[in-house]
Design a protein around this motif. Structure first.
Motif, PDB file in Angstrom:
ATOM      1  N   GLY A  16       0.817  -1.218   0.000  1.00  0.00           N
ATOM      2  CA  GLY A  16       0.000   0.000   0.000  1.00  0.00           C
ATOM      3  C   GLY A  16       0.846   1.262   0.000  1.00  0.00           C
ATOM      4  N   GLY A  17       1.925   1.241   0.764  1.00  0.00           N
ATOM      5  CA  GLY A  17       2.826   2.390   0.796  1.00  0.00           C
ATOM      6  C   GLY A  17       3.508   2.636  -0.534  1.00  0.00           C
ATOM      7  N   ALA A  18       3.885   1.572  -1.218  1.00  0.00           N
ATOM      8  CA  ALA A  18       4.545   1.711  -2.520  1.00  0.00           C
ATOM      9  C   ALA A  18       3.597   2.313  -3.550  1.00  0.00           C
ATOM     10  CB  ALA A  18       5.049   0.351  -2.998  1.00  0.00           C
ATOM     11  N   VAL A  19       2.357   1.865  -3.548  1.00  0.00           N
ATOM     12  CA  VAL A  19       1.379   2.420  -4.488  1.00  0.00           C
ATOM     13  C   VAL A  19       1.131   3.884  -4.182  1.00  0.00           C
ATOM     14  CG1 VAL A  19      -1.015   2.277  -5.274  1.00  0.00           C
ATOM     15  CG2 VAL A  19       0.296   0.193  -4.928  1.00  0.00           C
ATOM     16  N   LEU A  20       0.986   4.217  -2.912  1.00  0.00           N
ATOM     17  CA  LEU A  20       0.760   5.602  -2.511  1.00  0.00           C
ATOM     18  C   LEU A  20       1.921   6.493  -2.947  1.00  0.00           C
ATOM     19  CD1 LEU A  20      -1.006   7.613  -0.933  1.00  0.00           C
ATOM     20  CD2 LEU A  20       0.347   7.018   1.076  1.00  0.00           C
ATOM     21  N   MET A  21       3.151   6.051  -2.719  1.00  0.00           N
ATOM     22  CA  MET A  21       4.319   6.845  -3.115  1.00  0.00           C
ATOM     23  C   MET A  21       4.383   7.014  -4.629  1.00  0.00           C
ATOM     24  SD  MET A  21       5.843   7.843  -0.395  1.00  0.00           S
ATOM     25  CE  MET A  21       7.481   8.287  -0.875  1.00  0.00           C
ATOM     26  N   ALA A  22       4.069   5.958  -5.368  1.00  0.00           N
ATOM     27  CA  ALA A  22       4.100   6.038  -6.829  1.00  0.00           C
ATOM     28  C   ALA A  22       3.061   7.017  -7.346  1.00  0.00           C
ATOM     29  CB  ALA A  22       3.872   4.657  -7.429  1.00  0.00           C
ATOM     30  N   VAL A  23       1.874   7.007  -6.747  1.00  0.00           N
ATOM     31  CA  VAL A  23       0.816   7.914  -7.177  1.00  0.00           C
ATOM     32  C   VAL A  23       1.150   9.359  -6.802  1.00  0.00           C
ATOM     33  CG1 VAL A  23      -1.599   8.559  -6.802  1.00  0.00           C
ATOM     34  CG2 VAL A  23      -1.003   6.172  -7.167  1.00  0.00           C
ATOM     35  N   GLU A  24       1.625   9.576  -5.594  1.00  0.00           N
ATOM     36  CA  GLU A  24       1.903  10.937  -5.149  1.00  0.00           C
ATOM     37  C   GLU A  24       3.079  11.575  -5.877  1.00  0.00           C
ATOM     38  OE1 GLU A  24       2.455  10.733  -0.943  1.00  0.00           O
ATOM     39  OE2 GLU A  24       0.314  10.899  -0.521  1.00  0.00           O
ATOM     40  N   HIS A  25       4.073  10.774  -6.244  1.00  0.00           N
ATOM     41  CA  HIS A  25       5.286  11.341  -6.828  1.00  0.00           C
ATOM     42  C   HIS A  25       5.412  11.082  -8.328  1.00  0.00           C
ATOM     43  CE1 HIS A  25       6.830  12.545  -2.949  1.00  0.00           C
ATOM     44  NE2 HIS A  25       6.465  11.370  -2.472  1.00  0.00           N
ATOM     45  N   GLY A  29      -0.562  12.743 -15.121  1.00  0.00           N
ATOM     46  CA  GLY A  29      -1.076  12.046 -16.286  1.00  0.00           C
ATOM     47  C   GLY A  29      -0.568  10.617 -16.410  1.00  0.00           C
ATOM     48  N   ARG A  30       0.459  10.234 -15.624  1.00  0.00           N
ATOM     49  CA  ARG A  30       1.008   8.880 -15.688  1.00  0.00           C
ATOM     50  C   ARG A  30       1.024   8.218 -14.316  1.00  0.00           C
ATOM     51  NH1 ARG A  30       2.925   6.921 -20.390  1.00  0.00           N
ATOM     52  NH2 ARG A  30       4.450   5.697 -19.287  1.00  0.00           N
ATOM     53  N   ARG A  31       0.336   8.792 -13.371  1.00  0.00           N
ATOM     54  CA  ARG A  31       0.354   8.276 -12.006  1.00  0.00           C
ATOM     55  C   ARG A  31      -0.251   6.884 -11.913  1.00  0.00           C
ATOM     56  NH1 ARG A  31      -1.133  13.934  -8.974  1.00  0.00           N
ATOM     57  NH2 ARG A  31       0.928  14.822  -9.279  1.00  0.00           N
ATOM     58  N   GLY A  32      -1.323   6.651 -12.642  1.00  0.00           N
ATOM     59  CA  GLY A  32      -1.937   5.321 -12.648  1.00  0.00           C
ATOM     60  C   GLY A  32      -0.998   4.276 -13.220  1.00  0.00           C
ATOM     61  N   TYR A  33      -0.244   4.658 -14.237  1.00  0.00           N
ATOM     62  CA  TYR A  33       0.728   3.744 -14.840  1.00  0.00           C
ATOM     63  C   TYR A  33       1.807   3.358 -13.828  1.00  0.00           C
ATOM     64  CZ  TYR A  33       4.499   2.129 -17.851  1.00  0.00           C
ATOM     65  OH  TYR A  33       5.504   1.390 -18.420  1.00  0.00           O
ATOM     66  N   TYR A  34       2.330   4.355 -13.112  1.00  0.00           N
ATOM     67  CA  TYR A  34       3.363   4.065 -12.116  1.00  0.00           C
ATOM     68  C   TYR A  34       2.806   3.223 -10.964  1.00  0.00           C
ATOM     69  CZ  TYR A  34       6.343   7.469 -14.452  1.00  0.00           C
ATOM     70  OH  TYR A  34       7.095   8.140 -15.367  1.00  0.00           O
ATOM     71  N   ALA A  35       1.591   3.514 -10.554  1.00  0.00           N
ATOM     72  CA  ALA A  35       0.969   2.733  -9.484  1.00  0.00           C
ATOM     73  C   ALA A  35       0.738   1.292  -9.922  1.00  0.00           C
ATOM     74  CB  ALA A  35      -0.345   3.375  -9.059  1.00  0.00           C
ATOM     75  N   ALA A  79      20.251 -10.493  -4.768  1.00  0.00           N
ATOM     76  CA  ALA A  79      20.857  -9.618  -5.773  1.00  0.00           C
ATOM     77  C   ALA A  79      19.807  -8.690  -6.387  1.00  0.00           C
ATOM     78  CB  ALA A  79      21.533 -10.458  -6.856  1.00  0.00           C
ATOM     79  N   LEU A  80      18.612  -9.200  -6.657  1.00  0.00           N
ATOM     80  CA  LEU A  80      17.554  -8.360  -7.218  1.00  0.00           C
ATOM     81  C   LEU A  80      17.114  -7.295  -6.236  1.00  0.00           C
ATOM     82  CD1 LEU A  80      15.235 -10.921  -9.032  1.00  0.00           C
ATOM     83  CD2 LEU A  80      16.650  -9.147 -10.067  1.00  0.00           C
ATOM     84  N   THR A  81      17.029  -7.634  -4.982  1.00  0.00           N
ATOM     85  CA  THR A  81      16.618  -6.666  -3.977  1.00  0.00           C
ATOM     86  C   THR A  81      17.612  -5.520  -3.912  1.00  0.00           C
ATOM     87  OG1 THR A  81      15.540  -8.393  -2.685  1.00  0.00           O
ATOM     88  CG2 THR A  81      16.045  -6.349  -1.544  1.00  0.00           C
ATOM     89  N   GLY A  82      18.880  -5.827  -3.961  1.00  0.00           N
ATOM     90  CA  GLY A  82      19.902  -4.795  -3.934  1.00  0.00           C
ATOM     91  C   GLY A  82      19.844  -3.898  -5.145  1.00  0.00           C
ATOM     92  N   ASN A  83      19.586  -4.460  -6.318  1.00  0.00           N
ATOM     93  CA  ASN A  83      19.555  -3.663  -7.537  1.00  0.00           C
ATOM     94  C   ASN A  83      18.313  -2.782  -7.616  1.00  0.00           C
ATOM     95  OD1 ASN A  83      21.977  -4.570  -8.566  1.00  0.00           O
ATOM     96  ND2 ASN A  83      21.049  -6.321  -9.569  1.00  0.00           N
ATOM     97  N   PHE A  84      17.171  -3.287  -7.223  1.00  0.00           N
ATOM     98  CA  PHE A  84      15.946  -2.513  -7.341  1.00  0.00           C
ATOM     99  C   PHE A  84      15.796  -1.497  -6.219  1.00  0.00           C
ATOM    100  CE2 PHE A  84      14.554  -6.022 -10.122  1.00  0.00           C
ATOM    101  CZ  PHE A  84      14.296  -5.252 -11.239  1.00  0.00           C
ATOM    102  N   GLY A  85      16.637  -1.573  -5.210  1.00  0.00           N
ATOM    103  CA  GLY A  85      16.583  -0.570  -4.157  1.00  0.00           C
ATOM    104  C   GLY A  85      16.995   0.810  -4.642  1.00  0.00           C
ATOM    105  N   HIS A  86      17.753   0.879  -5.743  1.00  0.00           N
ATOM    106  CA  HIS A  86      18.221   2.141  -6.291  1.00  0.00           C
ATOM    107  C   HIS A  86      17.513   2.502  -7.578  1.00  0.00           C
ATOM    108  CE1 HIS A  86      21.372   2.155  -3.298  1.00  0.00           C
ATOM    109  NE2 HIS A  86      21.667   0.915  -3.637  1.00  0.00           N
ATOM    110  N   PHE A  87      16.420   1.805  -7.887  1.00  0.00           N
ATOM    111  CA  PHE A  87      15.693   2.014  -9.126  1.00  0.00           C
ATOM    112  C   PHE A  87      14.809   3.234  -9.013  1.00  0.00           C
ATOM    113  CE2 PHE A  87      12.180   0.869 -12.058  1.00  0.00           C
ATOM    114  CZ  PHE A  87      12.931   0.797 -13.211  1.00  0.00           C
ATOM    115  N   ASN A  88      14.899   4.139  -9.968  1.00  0.00           N
ATOM    116  CA  ASN A  88      14.087   5.341  -9.977  1.00  0.00           C
ATOM    117  C   ASN A  88      13.246   5.398 -11.242  1.00  0.00           C
ATOM    118  OD1 ASN A  88      13.962   7.175  -7.930  1.00  0.00           O
ATOM    119  ND2 ASN A  88      15.938   8.111  -8.419  1.00  0.00           N
ATOM    120  N   LEU A  89      11.984   5.712 -11.092  1.00  0.00           N
ATOM    121  CA  LEU A  89      11.123   5.876 -12.267  1.00  0.00           C
ATOM    122  C   LEU A  89      11.155   7.300 -12.756  1.00  0.00           C
ATOM    123  CD1 LEU A  89       8.030   3.756 -11.204  1.00  0.00           C
ATOM    124  CD2 LEU A  89       9.791   3.173 -12.835  1.00  0.00           C
TER     125      LEU A  89
END
Length: 89
Positions: A16-25, A29-35, A79-89
């Motif tokens: 829930g927190g991840a979806v909220l952050m994606a929508v807010e930030h 016009g693309r917030r639904g896509y990021y969520a 390894a995936l967790t470490g890589n996606f921790g720095h992933f920015n949309l």
């Protein structure tokens, strides 16, 4: 089983927190896509993890799988967790 139960509570809170952050930030016009990517993350992770385990099960003997092969999907997950921790949309 208890640890999986606890993990389910953790996923519920983080999801829930991840979806909220994606929508807010997200870009206007693309917030639904990021969520949608945050919503799809857990199912995609489950499919990916099961796929990796199936490949390991197919490529290794039963003895190899039980001795060390079952650890490979977990190590790849780290390894995936470490890589996606720095992933920015």
């Amino acid at each position: 089983v208890l640890l999986r139960f606890i993990q389910g509570f953790g996923v519920g809170g983080e999801w829930g927190g991840a979806v909220l952050m994606a929508v807010e930030h997200g870009h206007k016009g693309r917030r639904g896509y990021y969520a949608s990517w945050a919503q799809a993350g857990v199912p995609m992770g489950l499919l990916l993890a099961n796929g990796v385990f199936l490949v390991a099960q197919d490529q290794l003997t039963d003895t190899q799988l039980m001795d060390w092969g079952w650890r490979v999907p977990f190590l790849l997950g780290i390894a995936l967790t470490g890589n996606f921790g720095h992933f920015n949309l």
